[in-house]
Design a protein around this motif. Structure first.
Motif, short mmCIF file in Angstrom:
data_model
loop_
_atom_site.label_atom_id
_atom_site.label_comp_id
_atom_site.label_asym_id
_atom_site.label_seq_id
_atom_site.Cartn_x
_atom_site.Cartn_y
_atom_site.Cartn_z
N GLN A 40 12.13 12.96 2.86
CA GLN A 40 10.77 12.93 3.41
C GLN A 40 10.22 14.34 3.59
OE1 GLN A 40 8.97 10.21 3.81
NE2 GLN A 40 7.20 11.31 4.61
N THR A 92 6.92 15.75 1.75
CA THR A 92 5.82 16.31 2.53
C THR A 92 5.50 17.73 2.06
OG1 THR A 92 6.49 15.00 4.44
CG2 THR A 92 5.04 16.87 4.86
N SER A 113 -5.29 17.18 2.55
CA SER A 113 -3.95 16.84 3.04
C SER A 113 -3.94 15.46 3.68
CB SER A 113 -3.48 17.87 4.05
OG SER A 113 -3.31 19.11 3.46
N SER A 114 -5.00 15.15 4.42
CA SER A 114 -5.09 13.84 5.04
C SER A 114 -5.17 12.73 4.00
CB SER A 114 -6.31 13.80 5.96
OG SER A 114 -6.49 12.53 6.50
N GLY A 158 -1.79 12.51 2.18
CA GLY A 158 -0.80 11.95 3.10
C GLY A 158 -0.96 10.45 3.27
N ASN A 159 -2.21 9.99 3.35
CA ASN A 159 -2.45 8.55 3.47
C ASN A 159 -2.08 7.81 2.19
OD1 ASN A 159 -3.30 8.61 6.12
ND2 ASN A 159 -5.45 8.91 5.58
N ILE A 165 0.30 8.67 0.12
CA ILE A 165 1.77 8.64 0.07
C ILE A 165 2.30 7.60 1.05
CG2 ILE A 165 3.86 10.00 0.50
CD1 ILE A 165 2.39 10.68 -2.10
N LYS A 166 1.72 7.52 2.24
CA LYS A 166 2.20 6.55 3.23
C LYS A 166 1.96 5.12 2.79
CE LYS A 166 1.84 9.49 7.27
NZ LYS A 166 1.13 9.77 8.51
N ASP A 167 0.85 4.89 2.07
CA ASP A 167 0.57 3.54 1.59
C ASP A 167 1.57 3.08 0.54
OD1 ASP A 167 -1.55 3.33 3.29
OD2 ASP A 167 -3.08 3.80 1.79
N ASN A 168 2.06 4.03 -0.25
CA ASN A 168 3.05 3.69 -1.30
C ASN A 168 4.39 3.75 -0.70
OD1 ASN A 168 1.04 3.46 -3.22
ND2 ASN A 168 1.16 5.59 -3.80
#
Length: 114
Positions: A3, A7, A104-105, A108-109, A111-114
């Motif tokens: 992770q 990131t 970045s937001s 980041g969103n 990546i979090k969804d996948n």
């Protein structure tokens, strides 16, 4: 550990994309983006809290708007410390810090969804 690396790579991609979008920011390649992302993390963890404490009275008087200047100073410091990444002035640093936060937001969103 995976992770952390993900990131770091996403932050480097956001920095690279920000340098392409904002005039006055120049980045030489992917290695500079990776180094810049690492320097940005260290700057945000060490230097930025110190700047915020020292400028707290001014931040209170301006109702928090001076934090934009603190972000620009931190962004310009990253440009100064990172080989291959140049920030040509205060306003590119200011707009770069705003665009970097937005990009970045978004990344980041995604990546979090996948």
């Amino acid at each position: 550990m995976g992770q952390f690396i993900l990131t770091w790579i996403v932050s480097a991609g956001a920095l690279f994309l920000t340098a392409r979008l904002v005039p006055g920011l120049e980045i030489s390649g992917g290695a500079s983006a990776l180094i810049g992302a690492g320097v940005m993390g260290l700057t945000n963890a060490i230097v930025k809290p110190i700047l915020i404490i020292f400028t707290l009275p001014l931040t209170i008087v301006t109702l928090g708007l001076f934090l934009l200047v603190v972000n620009a100073i931190a962004f310009a410091l990253v440009g100064y410390l990172t080989p291959g990444f140049e920030v040509n002035g205060f306003f590119p640093a200011l707009f770069g810090s705003l665009v970097l936060a937005f990009v970045s937001s978004l990344l980041g969103n995604l990546i979090k969804d996948n």
